[in-house]
Write an enzyme that holds these catalytic residues in place. Structure first.
Site, PDB file in Angstrom:
ATOM      1  N   SER A 127       0.811  -1.215   0.000  1.00  0.00           N
ATOM      2  CA  SER A 127       0.000   0.000   0.000  1.00  0.00           C
ATOM      3  C   SER A 127       0.847   1.269   0.000  1.00  0.00           C
ATOM      4  CB  SER A 127      -0.918   0.014   1.222  1.00  0.00           C
ATOM      5  OG  SER A 127      -1.636   1.231   1.280  1.00  0.00           O
ATOM      6  N   SER A 186      -0.718   4.099   0.649  1.00  0.00           N
ATOM      7  CA  SER A 186      -1.502   5.021   1.464  1.00  0.00           C
ATOM      8  C   SER A 186      -0.713   5.614   2.632  1.00  0.00           C
ATOM      9  CB  SER A 186      -2.755   4.323   1.982  1.00  0.00           C
ATOM     10  OG  SER A 186      -3.648   4.046   0.930  1.00  0.00           O
ATOM     11  N   THR A 243      -9.016  -2.077   2.872  1.00  0.00           N
ATOM     12  CA  THR A 243      -8.794  -2.577   1.516  1.00  0.00           C
ATOM     13  C   THR A 243      -9.069  -4.079   1.480  1.00  0.00           C
ATOM     14  OG1 THR A 243      -7.285  -2.510  -0.377  1.00  0.00           O
ATOM     15  CG2 THR A 243      -6.288  -2.922   1.776  1.00  0.00           C
ATOM     16  N   LYS A 285     -13.571  -5.094   2.625  1.00  0.00           N
ATOM     17  CA  LYS A 285     -14.487  -3.986   2.357  1.00  0.00           C
ATOM     18  C   LYS A 285     -15.951  -4.332   2.616  1.00  0.00           C
ATOM     19  CE  LYS A 285     -11.643  -1.431  -0.957  1.00  0.00           C
ATOM     20  NZ  LYS A 285     -11.614  -0.757  -2.274  1.00  0.00           N
ATOM     21  N   GLU A 312     -24.676   7.013   2.708  1.00  0.00           N
ATOM     22  CA  GLU A 312     -25.580   6.570   1.645  1.00  0.00           C
ATOM     23  C   GLU A 312     -24.868   5.733   0.592  1.00  0.00           C
ATOM     24  OE1 GLU A 312     -28.501   8.503  -1.834  1.00  0.00           O
ATOM     25  OE2 GLU A 312     -27.230   9.803  -0.602  1.00  0.00           O
ATOM     26  N   ASP A 342     -14.154   5.404  -2.963  1.00  0.00           N
ATOM     27  CA  ASP A 342     -13.575   4.983  -4.241  1.00  0.00           C
ATOM     28  C   ASP A 342     -14.272   5.641  -5.431  1.00  0.00           C
ATOM     29  OD1 ASP A 342     -11.600   3.305  -3.181  1.00  0.00           O
ATOM     30  OD2 ASP A 342     -12.983   1.606  -3.052  1.00  0.00           O
ATOM     31  N   GLY A 344     -17.101  -2.898 -17.759  1.00  0.00           N
ATOM     32  CA  GLY A 344     -16.950  -3.789 -16.623  1.00  0.00           C
ATOM     33  C   GLY A 344     -18.097  -3.591 -15.647  1.00  0.00           C
ATOM     34  N   ALA A 345     -18.373  -4.626 -14.837  1.00  0.00           N
ATOM     35  CA  ALA A 345     -19.494  -4.565 -13.899  1.00  0.00           C
ATOM     36  C   ALA A 345     -19.115  -5.162 -12.546  1.00  0.00           C
ATOM     37  CB  ALA A 345     -20.703  -5.295 -14.481  1.00  0.00           C
ATOM     38  N   ALA A 351     -15.656  -2.159  -8.497  1.00  0.00           N
ATOM     39  CA  ALA A 351     -15.195  -0.804  -8.819  1.00  0.00           C
ATOM     40  C   ALA A 351     -16.175  -0.103  -9.742  1.00  0.00           C
ATOM     41  CB  ALA A 351     -13.808  -0.869  -9.460  1.00  0.00           C
TER      42      ALA A 351
END
Length: 280
Positions: A15, A17, A62, A66, A78, A103, A128-129, A132
């Site tokens: 990571s 981050s 991560t 998640k 929400e 994200d 893509g589905a 993300a």
């Protein structure tokens, strides 16, 4: 009292981050630190309880936690609730743990950093589905993008997201390939961004329209095969590094109340990844 933040995952050593957040704290003279913590799935509940006991102000989440972390939180915002996934946890003034997902909003911030806010009525093709794509679709809609099509090899998965959006349409990859001229913004979210050879593109870009906008959520490599092919067609390029930086910046804002310097961070990480930072 010094604040501390963390990122948890399995694995976590890769990571970026911690480097990003600690640089922001130093830049803003915030007395805080951000550390990576390796948490195995079977220890997730204990980790959350430990964070609460030890007084962390918040943390990032991560893979693979998640979705699994949600039962251990007190409330969700929400978008996190719609997505069924959390990547940021805030400890509120009342001591409760609230989950957010930054994200999708991070992607939208990165997109509009390059193209501005005038394209929200432009037709979007989301490629893509997966998780993300789902987050980006919800964030686009919440931001005001009104014309979203989702292309996927399994059309049923794309249709599930469209049904939840109550707007847009789902198409196959083949249908998308034949109608590329109908779209102005292309967002590539499949694993094709990290592959080479025959599987480096989700479909042929032979009919890709000149002057379109092409984005990929992958940031290593900075220029994915999809972005390279789109650039050759004259597209404006949005690589995935901005999404990574802005999702972190939104988390930072949730924790500390102000937005950090994303331009400098994008430039810094771009240089590390061997590229040149150009706002285009």
């Amino acid at each position: 009292m010094k604040k501390w933040f963390a990122v948890i995952g399995d694995p976590i050593a890769q990571s970026k981050s911690p480097e990003m957040h600690n640089a922001w704290y130093e830049e803003a003279n915030v007395d805080a630190t951000y550390i990576p913590i390796h948490v195995k799935p079977e220890h997730l509940q204990q980790a959350v309880a430990s964070f609460k006991l030890l007084g962390t102000s918040g943390w990032n989440v991560t893979i693979p936690h998640k979705q699994a972390i949600i039962p251990f939180l007190d409330e969700l915002d929400e978008l996190a609730e719609k997505m069924g996934a959390v990547n940021t946890v805030v400890r509120t003034a009342e001591g409760k743990l609230k989950g957010y997902n930054t994200d999708g909003p991070g992607f939208v911030k990165s997109l509009e950093h390059v193209i501005g806010t005038t394209k929200r009525e432009a037709p979007v093709l989301l490629i893509g589905a997966g998780g993300a794509a789902r987050g980006i679709a919800f964030a686009l809609q919440l931001t005001g993008y009104t014309n979203i099509t989702i292309a996927n090899r399994t059309v049923e998965k794309a249709q599930q997201i469209i049904d939840e959006l109550h707007a847009g349409q789902a198409v196959s990859m083949q249908e998308a390939e034949q109608s590329l001229a109908n779209y102005e913004i292309f967002i590539q979210t499949t694993p094709a961004g990290m592959t080479t050879g025959d599987f480096a593109l989700p479909f042929s870009l032979e009919k890709f329209p000149a002057g379109a906008i092409a984005a990929d959520i992958v940031y290593n490599p900075l220029m994915t095969p999809f972005l390279q092919a789109a650039e050759q067609k004259g597209a404006t390029i949005v690589n995935g590094l901005g999404m990574f930086v802005h999702q972190g910046a939104i988390a930072y804002q949730h924790w500390l109340g102000h937005y950090p310097n994303t331009n400098a961070m994008i430039a810094r990480l771009t240089a590390q990844l061997g590229g040149n930072y150009v706002n285009r």
